[in-house]
Design a protein around this motif. Sequence first.
Motif, PDB file in Angstrom:
ATOM      1  N   GLU A 103       0.828  -1.207   0.000  1.00  0.00           N
ATOM      2  CA  GLU A 103       0.000   0.000   0.000  1.00  0.00           C
ATOM      3  C   GLU A 103       0.862   1.255   0.000  1.00  0.00           C
ATOM      4  O   GLU A 103       0.492   2.272  -0.611  1.00  0.00           O
ATOM      5  CB  GLU A 103      -0.941  -0.024   1.203  1.00  0.00           C
ATOM      6  N   ARG A 104       2.005   1.206   0.662  1.00  0.00           N
ATOM      7  CA  ARG A 104       2.927   2.340   0.586  1.00  0.00           C
ATOM      8  C   ARG A 104       3.430   2.532  -0.842  1.00  0.00           C
ATOM      9  O   ARG A 104       3.623   3.666  -1.302  1.00  0.00           O
ATOM     10  CB  ARG A 104       4.110   2.132   1.536  1.00  0.00           C
ATOM     11  N   GLU A 105       3.635   1.442  -1.562  1.00  0.00           N
ATOM     12  CA  GLU A 105       4.046   1.532  -2.964  1.00  0.00           C
ATOM     13  C   GLU A 105       2.958   2.193  -3.808  1.00  0.00           C
ATOM     14  O   GLU A 105       3.244   3.061  -4.640  1.00  0.00           O
ATOM     15  CB  GLU A 105       4.355   0.138  -3.505  1.00  0.00           C
ATOM     16  N   VAL A 106       1.705   1.804  -3.593  1.00  0.00           N
ATOM     17  CA  VAL A 106       0.597   2.399  -4.338  1.00  0.00           C
ATOM     18  C   VAL A 106       0.476   3.890  -4.006  1.00  0.00           C
ATOM     19  O   VAL A 106       0.253   4.724  -4.887  1.00  0.00           O
ATOM     20  CB  VAL A 106      -0.724   1.660  -4.034  1.00  0.00           C
ATOM     21  N   TYR A 107       0.634   4.233  -2.732  1.00  0.00           N
ATOM     22  CA  TYR A 107       0.622   5.648  -2.342  1.00  0.00           C
ATOM     23  C   TYR A 107       1.746   6.409  -3.039  1.00  0.00           C
ATOM     24  O   TYR A 107       1.561   7.542  -3.522  1.00  0.00           O
ATOM     25  CB  TYR A 107       0.748   5.762  -0.824  1.00  0.00           C
ATOM     26  N   PHE A 110       0.705   6.433  -6.992  1.00  0.00           N
ATOM     27  CA  PHE A 110      -0.615   6.893  -7.408  1.00  0.00           C
ATOM     28  C   PHE A 110      -1.219   7.946  -6.471  1.00  0.00           C
ATOM     29  O   PHE A 110      -2.220   8.566  -6.817  1.00  0.00           O
ATOM     30  CB  PHE A 110      -1.588   5.717  -7.507  1.00  0.00           C
ATOM     31  N   GLY A 111      -0.661   8.109  -5.282  1.00  0.00           N
ATOM     32  CA  GLY A 111      -1.184   9.103  -4.359  1.00  0.00           C
ATOM     33  C   GLY A 111      -2.422   8.671  -3.600  1.00  0.00           C
ATOM     34  O   GLY A 111      -3.069   9.499  -2.949  1.00  0.00           O
ATOM     35  N   ILE A 112      -2.784   7.386  -3.666  1.00  0.00           N
ATOM     36  CA  ILE A 112      -3.934   6.894  -2.909  1.00  0.00           C
ATOM     37  C   ILE A 112      -3.521   6.755  -1.448  1.00  0.00           C
ATOM     38  O   ILE A 112      -2.556   6.049  -1.127  1.00  0.00           O
ATOM     39  CB  ILE A 112      -4.428   5.538  -3.444  1.00  0.00           C
ATOM     40  N   VAL A 113      -4.239   7.418  -0.565  1.00  0.00           N
ATOM     41  CA  VAL A 113      -3.974   7.330   0.865  1.00  0.00           C
ATOM     42  C   VAL A 113      -4.858   6.235   1.452  1.00  0.00           C
ATOM     43  O   VAL A 113      -6.067   6.214   1.225  1.00  0.00           O
ATOM     44  CB  VAL A 113      -4.262   8.674   1.565  1.00  0.00           C
ATOM     45  N   TRP A 135       9.610  14.281  -3.481  1.00  0.00           N
ATOM     46  CA  TRP A 135       9.281  14.056  -4.892  1.00  0.00           C
ATOM     47  C   TRP A 135       7.941  14.724  -5.202  1.00  0.00           C
ATOM     48  O   TRP A 135       7.011  14.680  -4.410  1.00  0.00           O
ATOM     49  CB  TRP A 135       9.207  12.556  -5.176  1.00  0.00           C
ATOM     50  N   VAL A 136       7.838  15.325  -6.389  1.00  0.00           N
ATOM     51  CA  VAL A 136       6.623  16.034  -6.792  1.00  0.00           C
ATOM     52  C   VAL A 136       5.798  15.147  -7.708  1.00  0.00           C
ATOM     53  O   VAL A 136       6.281  14.704  -8.752  1.00  0.00           O
ATOM     54  CB  VAL A 136       6.961  17.359  -7.512  1.00  0.00           C
ATOM     55  N   GLY A 137       4.546  14.881  -7.345  1.00  0.00           N
ATOM     56  CA  GLY A 137       3.644  14.136  -8.215  1.00  0.00           C
ATOM     57  C   GLY A 137       3.690  12.634  -7.986  1.00  0.00           C
ATOM     58  O   GLY A 137       4.453  12.117  -7.160  1.00  0.00           O
ATOM     59  N   TYR A 138       2.844  11.945  -8.755  1.00  0.00           N
ATOM     60  CA  TYR A 138       2.687  10.495  -8.628  1.00  0.00           C
ATOM     61  C   TYR A 138       2.885   9.879 -10.013  1.00  0.00           C
ATOM     62  O   TYR A 138       1.998   9.934 -10.871  1.00  0.00           O
ATOM     63  CB  TYR A 138       1.312  10.162  -8.046  1.00  0.00           C
ATOM     64  N   PRO A 139       4.045   9.289 -10.271  1.00  0.00           N
ATOM     65  CA  PRO A 139       4.486   9.010 -11.647  1.00  0.00           C
ATOM     66  C   PRO A 139       3.678   7.969 -12.411  1.00  0.00           C
ATOM     67  O   PRO A 139       3.752   7.940 -13.638  1.00  0.00           O
ATOM     68  CB  PRO A 139       5.942   8.553 -11.463  1.00  0.00           C
ATOM     69  N   PHE A 142       0.258  12.257 -15.229  1.00  0.00           N
ATOM     70  CA  PHE A 142       1.562  12.740 -14.769  1.00  0.00           C
ATOM     71  C   PHE A 142       2.324  13.296 -15.960  1.00  0.00           C
ATOM     72  O   PHE A 142       2.610  12.583 -16.925  1.00  0.00           O
ATOM     73  CB  PHE A 142       2.344  11.602 -14.112  1.00  0.00           C
ATOM     74  N   ASP A 143       2.631  14.572 -15.919  1.00  0.00           N
ATOM     75  CA  ASP A 143       3.311  15.264 -17.019  1.00  0.00           C
ATOM     76  C   ASP A 143       4.764  15.483 -16.628  1.00  0.00           C
ATOM     77  O   ASP A 143       5.069  16.342 -15.806  1.00  0.00           O
ATOM     78  CB  ASP A 143       2.620  16.593 -17.320  1.00  0.00           C
TER      79      ASP A 143
END
Length: 540
Positions: A103-107, A110-113, A129-133, A138-139
């Motif tokens: 779940e930490r990997e998914v967070y 993807f930013g899912i909490v 790190w900025v954003g969720y690749p 993700f740009d």
Amino acid sequence: MKEKIKNLVPEAQFTEGEVDTVTVMPVQLHFLSRQLRDDEDLKFDYLRSLTGVDWGEEGLGVIYHLESTRHGHQLVLKVSTPASENPELPTVSDIWKAAELNEREVYDYFGIVFTRHPDMRRLYLREDWVGYPLRKDFDESKDINPLRMSNEMTIDSTSSLEIDEKWHTVEKTHVLFENDEYVINIGPQHPATHGVLRFRVSLEGEVIKKLDVHCGYIHRGIEKMCERLTYPQTLALTDRLDYLSAMQNRHALCMCIEKAMGVEIPERVRYIRTIMDELQRINSHLLFFSTLCMDLGALTAFFYGFRDREKILDIFEATTGGRLILHYNTIGGVQADIHPDFVKCVKAFITYLRPQLKEYHEVFTGNIIAQQRMKGVGVLSREDAISFGATGGTGRASGWACDVRKRHPYGVYDRVDFREVIYREGDCFARYMVRMDEIVESMNIIEQLIDNIPAGDYQVKMKPVIRLPEGRYYSAVETSRGEFGVYIESRGDKNPYRMKFRSTGLPLVSCIDTITRGGKIADLIAIGGTLDYIVPDIDR
């Protein structure tokens, strides 16, 4: 099973397939997950894989591949949440321990909490790190993460989102290490971590109080890269995961693609792949033996193991052209037929290795110092092995019959007779002995096949551009370290919409904190050596 789940969650939606998929709402996820694990008729106690996905307009979500170790049945659980600024899903880490790092990997990507998760930190990327690749929006041209020339600041606290009595989300802070704790670093540049992996270890004298794992030092974004590659191009990356299971990793990906396409591979290819997989297993276990002996101070045994492993590498090189990075399996077959001397060399190697194994045991296994360093040290219970998803030799050393070759036969494993090596002690010595005994079983498998390789083609003719039918696919093999799974989600294009590799090493490092607590700092070296993780496979 379907009726029972419908009774538990009437709103659940079923999709039939090779393995049925159940789709639930986020509010139902935790309740259903607990029932799936605890109900005696279901008993889904093994979380095989946890995959985050960005479905675009459908939102962000997670795919859970579940299996019952008691009944053998399987299930896929799907849940999604709108792709808002702060997407949330309930944690299942209190149900399956394997979910904690997954779940930490998914967070991270993807930013899912995950609400009520005890430790919502990034796992691979820096905290700044900025954003969720792995999100589709993700740009990289805008979400720039420049190379930082300074070290990342170490933070001794973590946050979690709790649900209060009014069902409001409340952020709470948890302290990882108190100010008065004595914390040391093992790694990332430490030979006994077998790669750039870092443990922060809290000590009381020589006794371990807590261990915090830091991953990501060689993270390469392989799963992101796969979304831009064609299916044949993705094959090259599997050899760079667990490089001591390169043949088996590539086998899993080829098998998943072939299953999705409905391609029937020739019998000759099945035999060749199975033999190569077992040679790879022997190769890996010989390196395991060598490096473990070196970690514990037995340099003579280290040289013996490396000497004999070279003979397998010579066999690989003659047929594939490679020794470590092999690039042999292809979609629909193998890249080239076996070398004319392959059969003769393999039989000669097995004849050579059998008496050498006896010498290994005389030099190291029976040594009183080695036994005292390993027996009763780092005990992992069967229940914890299943909950963490610690497969391979680690799980079998704890009494868990988790061999994919037995549970879900592939290749020609259903045509050979071999013993699944099981020990019950769950300690370092049991993990060591499982792998030593598996070398013998691998030789037995090869001997049953080597004189019976059928004639025929070694490659099915494939179209120049491969497109998988729209759908979701999962295949797994038994690598040198356990279950390696490949999840592919296809939208019918020549590139995968999502490709996820089920790491064999991530569950192994996730259980280190549990099995080292109360042990000595010197025991950490023996425990890490017998867990036998490979860091590039963890970091991906």
